[in-house]
Design an enzyme around this catalytic site. Sequence first.
Site, mmCIF file in Angstrom:
data_model
loop_
_atom_site.group_PDB
_atom_site.id
_atom_site.type_symbol
_atom_site.label_atom_id
_atom_site.label_comp_id
_atom_site.label_asym_id
_atom_site.label_seq_id
_atom_site.Cartn_x
_atom_site.Cartn_y
_atom_site.Cartn_z
ATOM 1 N N HIS A 73 5.138 4.559 -7.482
ATOM 2 C CA HIS A 73 6.017 3.971 -7.176
ATOM 3 C C HIS A 73 6.856 5.666 -7.112
ATOM 4 O O HIS A 73 7.576 6.068 -7.873
ATOM 5 C CB HIS A 73 6.910 3.136 -7.646
ATOM 6 C CG HIS A 73 6.161 1.495 -7.686
ATOM 7 N ND1 HIS A 73 6.326 1.075 -6.904
ATOM 8 C CD2 HIS A 73 5.779 1.426 -8.624
ATOM 9 C CE1 HIS A 73 5.537 -0.357 -7.323
ATOM 10 N NE2 HIS A 73 4.877 0.154 -8.512
ATOM 11 N N ARG A 108 9.975 5.591 -5.269
ATOM 12 C CA ARG A 108 11.472 5.340 -5.648
ATOM 13 C C ARG A 108 12.317 5.663 -3.828
ATOM 14 O O ARG A 108 13.606 5.458 -3.525
ATOM 15 C CB ARG A 108 12.413 5.550 -6.196
ATOM 16 C CG ARG A 108 11.807 4.896 -7.495
ATOM 17 C CD ARG A 108 11.770 3.321 -7.979
ATOM 18 N NE ARG A 108 10.991 2.786 -8.877
ATOM 19 C CZ ARG A 108 10.320 2.437 -9.355
ATOM 20 N NH1 ARG A 108 10.071 1.243 -8.596
ATOM 21 N NH2 ARG A 108 10.116 1.588 -10.406
ATOM 22 N N ASP A 155 0.263 2.689 -11.397
ATOM 23 C CA ASP A 155 1.091 2.010 -11.970
ATOM 24 C C ASP A 155 2.670 2.750 -12.578
ATOM 25 O O ASP A 155 3.963 1.680 -12.625
ATOM 26 C CB ASP A 155 1.304 0.685 -11.928
ATOM 27 C CG ASP A 155 2.408 0.044 -11.312
ATOM 28 O OD1 ASP A 155 3.207 -0.197 -10.974
ATOM 29 O OD2 ASP A 155 2.787 -1.237 -11.812
HETATM 30 ZN ZN LIG Z 1 2.221 -4.548 -8.733
#
Ligand SMILES: [Zn+2]
Length: 418
Positions: A57, A59, A300
């Site tokens: 991620h 962002r 993640d």
């Molecule tokens: Zn997830």
Amino acid sequence: MIVLQGGTIVTAGGLARADVGIADGRIVSVGQSLSGDDVVDCSGCLIGPGFVDIHVHFREPGQVWKEDIETGSRAAAAGGFTAVVPMANTEPATDSRALAVSMIERGRQVGLVELVPAAALTRERRGHAVSPVEELWDAGVRIFSDDGDSVAGANLLEEAMRRVAGLGGVVAQHAEDATMTRDGHMHEGTVSARLAIGGLPAEAEEKVIARDLELAEMTGVHYHVQHVSTAGSVALLRDAKSAGFNVTAEAAPHHFSLDHHSLEGRDTMMKMYPPLRTRDDVTAVAAAVRDGTIDAVATDHAPHTVEEKEVPFEQAPRGVIGLETSAAVAWSILDGNPIAFFERMSVAPARIGGFVEQGRWPGVGEPANLVVFDPQMVWTPDKFESRSRNSPWIGATMRGRPVATFHRGRQTYRSADR
Ligand SMILES: [Zn+2]
């Protein structure tokens, strides 16, 4: 020519002591006593394909105070990665060709890793209508996921699976039955009961995987389970794989190294979804990473600021960063098997993510997407290239660290500690 000198090359066929010469973005020679104008001391190190993370991620767009494509790319390079797949839960969500293209272009501009975003499986990640997967595929997207949320509707998921199967893409699922986790903040078990904190039961993950596997079999799609966290999920995967299903899976480093006892002190740095589970779950996930039932390690990587995490446990956002510590944690369970280590960190995730120039064993003519990994270096995470520092491993003693990373033949990271 850049020469990686004195290291051990890892390939599917085994390990070999050899120097590696890099020029014009490719490996141009492999042999003994090569000389060049830029020599990297690789003694004691493993040289293998750059790591590939199919679940991060960054962002951007939307929450760039936590991370952006530039800082995320720097963190990736420092972690030994040469390719990443940012998830679609940005603001706005990545659900159109234009958004996907602009992210790919921004990744190229930064130039530290190959970046291809996952796209939302449903429009705006709302679970009501399938996103325009055909135009997203044309933009280069290969993984489709509403990550952060689970796709609940079976009919919708089936339609999405059929359309993605027709393209040859991957439907990836964040498996969580939201009706079972609404008031949850950690694994539902002995620790959550003692702390009187609402739990996320293991069944909330397993139920969704079991349902999805039936749809996957029906549609023939490549179905990928994201961040597997329970022993029950591992058992489902093992059965599905032995039955010949087109299924792959990933696990995050925290799920094969830390358990729910880490939350006894209500430490918000240990709060992530899926949550840290029991010791038995951790053991099962680690065993599955070792034997390949879980194909890939994926971090993640989920940046949040210190201020956002310094709140009461129930109010804290979920997620931890992971790019700069992933290899060390993976090495802690794959030590002694360098081939499996690079399979899970590079080869399998590159295959799942459709990266043709990544995850390739080093050899003459191959693209120079490489990591030099020191399996013995002992270090303590403290400073990060990531804009955030919400790591559960700050202050821990780790072993194994990237020394240098090369993306398309260009050095994108070099350790200051060697
Ligand atoms: Zn997830």
